[in-house]
Design an enzyme around this catalytic site. Structure first.
Site, mmCIF file in Angstrom:
data_model
loop_
_atom_site.group_PDB
_atom_site.id
_atom_site.type_symbol
_atom_site.label_atom_id
_atom_site.label_comp_id
_atom_site.label_asym_id
_atom_site.label_seq_id
_atom_site.Cartn_x
_atom_site.Cartn_y
_atom_site.Cartn_z
ATOM 1 N N ARG A 76 53.112 -8.923 42.033
ATOM 2 C CA ARG A 76 53.672 -9.176 43.364
ATOM 3 C C ARG A 76 55.194 -9.112 43.350
ATOM 4 N NH1 ARG A 76 53.917 -14.465 46.720
ATOM 5 N NH2 ARG A 76 53.986 -13.689 48.867
ATOM 6 N N HIS A 80 57.534 -6.845 45.858
ATOM 7 C CA HIS A 80 58.570 -7.419 46.719
ATOM 8 C C HIS A 80 59.957 -6.905 46.359
ATOM 9 C CE1 HIS A 80 56.448 -10.872 48.946
ATOM 10 N NE2 HIS A 80 55.522 -10.054 48.486
ATOM 11 N N GLY A 86 64.611 -1.039 47.659
ATOM 12 C CA GLY A 86 64.257 -0.212 46.519
ATOM 13 C C GLY A 86 64.075 -1.005 45.239
ATOM 14 N N ASP A 88 65.367 -2.103 42.482
ATOM 15 C CA ASP A 88 66.673 -2.298 41.844
ATOM 16 C C ASP A 88 66.853 -3.690 41.258
ATOM 17 O OD1 ASP A 88 66.783 -3.755 44.163
ATOM 18 O OD2 ASP A 88 68.760 -3.032 44.792
ATOM 19 N N ASN A 108 59.431 -14.456 50.406
ATOM 20 C CA ASN A 108 59.551 -14.584 48.955
ATOM 21 C C ASN A 108 59.480 -16.020 48.457
ATOM 22 O OD1 ASN A 108 59.794 -11.825 48.537
ATOM 23 N ND2 ASN A 108 62.016 -11.846 48.768
ATOM 24 N N HIS A 209 45.471 -6.991 45.739
ATOM 25 C CA HIS A 209 44.958 -8.310 46.093
ATOM 26 C C HIS A 209 43.648 -8.619 45.379
ATOM 27 C CE1 HIS A 209 47.381 -8.536 50.119
ATOM 28 N NE2 HIS A 209 48.105 -8.838 49.064
ATOM 29 N N THR A 210 43.206 -7.740 44.509
ATOM 30 C CA THR A 210 42.015 -8.028 43.717
ATOM 31 C C THR A 210 42.283 -9.109 42.682
ATOM 32 O OG1 THR A 210 40.221 -7.023 42.427
ATOM 33 C CG2 THR A 210 42.443 -6.259 41.948
ATOM 34 N N ASP A 255 40.410 -12.697 46.000
ATOM 35 C CA ASP A 255 39.191 -11.917 45.778
ATOM 36 C C ASP A 255 38.135 -12.879 45.245
ATOM 37 O OD1 ASP A 255 37.121 -10.288 44.940
ATOM 38 O OD2 ASP A 255 38.289 -9.198 43.440
ATOM 39 N N ASP A 263 39.879 -4.998 39.518
ATOM 40 C CA ASP A 263 38.753 -4.082 39.725
ATOM 41 C C ASP A 263 38.682 -3.710 41.202
ATOM 42 O OD1 ASP A 263 37.721 -6.335 41.001
ATOM 43 O OD2 ASP A 263 36.386 -6.864 39.360
#
Length: 355
Positions: A76, A80, A86, A88, A108, A209-210, A255, A263
Site C-alpha cells: 500500500r 500511495h 509519482g 519518488d 495516508n 486488496h487480496t 479478503d 491470490d
C-alpha cells in the site's frame, strides 16, 4: 434459478477469458512487458549494488515471518507513493517548515507506521553494503514486489534507477490523486485513465486488496444507516459485529477467503457480493469491468500476468532519473535537511545515471 445464474456466470467467464486471450495475440489490450521509462533499467544496480535484491528479500522474509500483515502495508505504501506526484519516495518524507507532509493527509493516516520503519531499515542495510547509491523510492518498489511474492503472488523484475524527490505533495494534491474507498467504478476508471491505465489495469491493481486490513470507517457508510443492497446480507451482518457503529475503530480483513495470501480470491469475493469497499464491489456492478473480474476469478494465472503489467506501469509514474532528485541518506528527510549531511556536498551520481 441458481442453476441458471451459474450457467450465465460460466458463459460470462468463457466470453471474458476468450476476449482477453485473443487480445494478447492481436495486441489490442497489452504486451508482455510495458515499455521502460528512459533512465530506468532492469540491471541498474548490477555493478554498483549487486546484492540489493537479495538484501531486501532476505530481510523481508524475516519481517513477514514475524508479522505477515506488514506485507500489505508495504504494498500500500508503494501505491500511495506512486499515485501522488509519482514514484519518488515523497510519501516517506516528514513534514517541514514548508508545510504538512503527505503522511499527514487524510488518505495516508492509515498507512502502517511500521512500513515506514521497514523501508528505512532496508535503506540502512543496503547503504551499509553498497554505499549511498540506492534510492528510497527504488527500495520501496522492491519491497512492494517482495510483499506480493512472499505472500504467494507472482515474482517479477522491477525496473530500477529512480531518484528520490526533493519535496512532498500538498494535502490537496494527495486528496485529489488517491481515490477514496467510497468511490464508484466510474470515478476510479476516470481518475486512473488520466495516468494512462485502462480498465484491465484498474481491476488488476485493485486485486492488491487480496491481502491486508481496513478500518471500519472506510466502509461503514455501506452498513449505516442503511445497508448497501449490493452487499451480501450475511457478510454485512458479520461486518456489523466487527463494527457495531458507524464510527467504530476496529479493523477487518479486505479478503475474507484468504486474507494473508496473495491470490485471486478477492475477485471471488466480489462475485459473491462480499467486497469490502464501494470502490471494490462497484467494479463488479459496472459493465465495463464486470467481465474482467469474472476472468480473474476463474483464472489466477491471468490475474497474475495482468497485475505484473499494471504494477510495472504504476512503478514508473513520473519517476525522477539521472541527475534529478537525490539519493536520500534517510528516507524521511531530504539531504538538505539532514544534519548528518549538512556539511557534505551532495554528489551527483553521473556514472549511475548513464547506466
Amino acid at each position: 434459478m441458481a442453476s441458471r445464474f451459474n450457467s450465465l456466470t460460466s458463459l460470462l467467464s468463457l466470453i471474458s477469458c476468450l476476449f482477453l486471450f485473443l487480445s494478447y495475440f492481436h495486441g489490442t489490450k497489452a504486451q508482455s512487458t510495458p515499455p521502460i521509462v528512459k533512465g530506468l533499467s532492469w540491471s541498474f544496480y548490477d555493478s554498483s549494488c549487486p546484492k540489493l535484491e537479495s538484501i531486501v528479500r532476505k530481510q523481508l522474509q524475516k519481517v513477514f515471518k514475524d508479522d505477515i500483515g506488514q506485507a500489505a502495508g508495504l504494498l500500500r505504501l508503494h501505491f500511495h507513493d506512486c499515485f501522488v506526484q509519482g514514484c519518488d519516495g515523497s510519501v516517506l518524507l516528514d513534514g517541514s517548515a514548508s508545510g504538512p507532509s503527505e503522511k499527514q493527509a487524510i488518505p495516508n493516516l492509515t498507512l502502517r507506521l511500521e512500513a515506514f520503519k521497514i523501508i528505512d531499515d532496508l535503506r540502512r542495510r543496503v547503504h551499509k553494503d553498497c554505499g549511498r547509491v540506492v534510492s528510497c523510492s527504488d527500495i520501496t518498489a522492491l519491497a512492494a514486489r517482495d510483499a506480493v511474492y512472499l505472500t504467494g503472488g507472482p515474482d517479477y523484475d522491477v525496473p530500477l534507477g529512480r531518484r528520490d524527490g526533493l519535496s512532498f505533495a500538498t494535502q490537496n494534491a494527495t486528496l485529489a490523486n488517491l481515490v477514496p474507498p467510497s468511490a464508484s467504478a466510474n470515478t476510479i476508471l476516470t481518475s486512473l485513465a488520466t495516468k494512462n491505465f485502462d480498465a484491465t489495469d484498474v481491476v488488476a491493481l485493485s486485486g492488491a486488496h487480496t491481502i491486508g486490513i481496513s478500518h471500519c470507517t472506510s466502509f461503514t457508510d455501506r452498513l449505516y444507516p442503511n445497508q448497501d443492497p449490493t452487499m451480501d446480507k450475511t457478510f454485512a451482518n458479520n461486518l456489523k459485529n466487527v463494527c457495531p457503529t458507524k464510527d467504530s475503530n476496529s479493523t477487518t480483513v479486505t479478503d475474507i477467503r484468504s486474507p494473508n495470501k496473495f491470490d485471486n480470491k478477492y475477485y471471488v469475493d466480489l462475485m459473491n457480493r462480499q467486497g469490502l469497499f464501494t470502490s471494490d464491489q462497484d467494479l463488479y456492478t459496472n459493465s465495463r469491468t464486470r467481465g474482467i473480474i469474472t476472468s480473474f476469478a476463474v483464472n489466477e494465472t491471468l490475474f497474475f500476468e495482468r497485475f505484473v503489467i499494471a504494477m510495472i506501469k504504476m512503478g514508473q509514474l513520473n519517476v525522477l532519473t539521472g541527475t534529478t532528485g537525490e539519493i536520500r541518506a534517510n528516507c524521511s528527510v531530504r539531504n538538505s535537511d539532514n544534519s548528518f549531511l549538512s556539511s557534505v556536498v551532495e554528489e551527483e551520481l553521473t556514472v549511475l545515471s548513464q547506466l
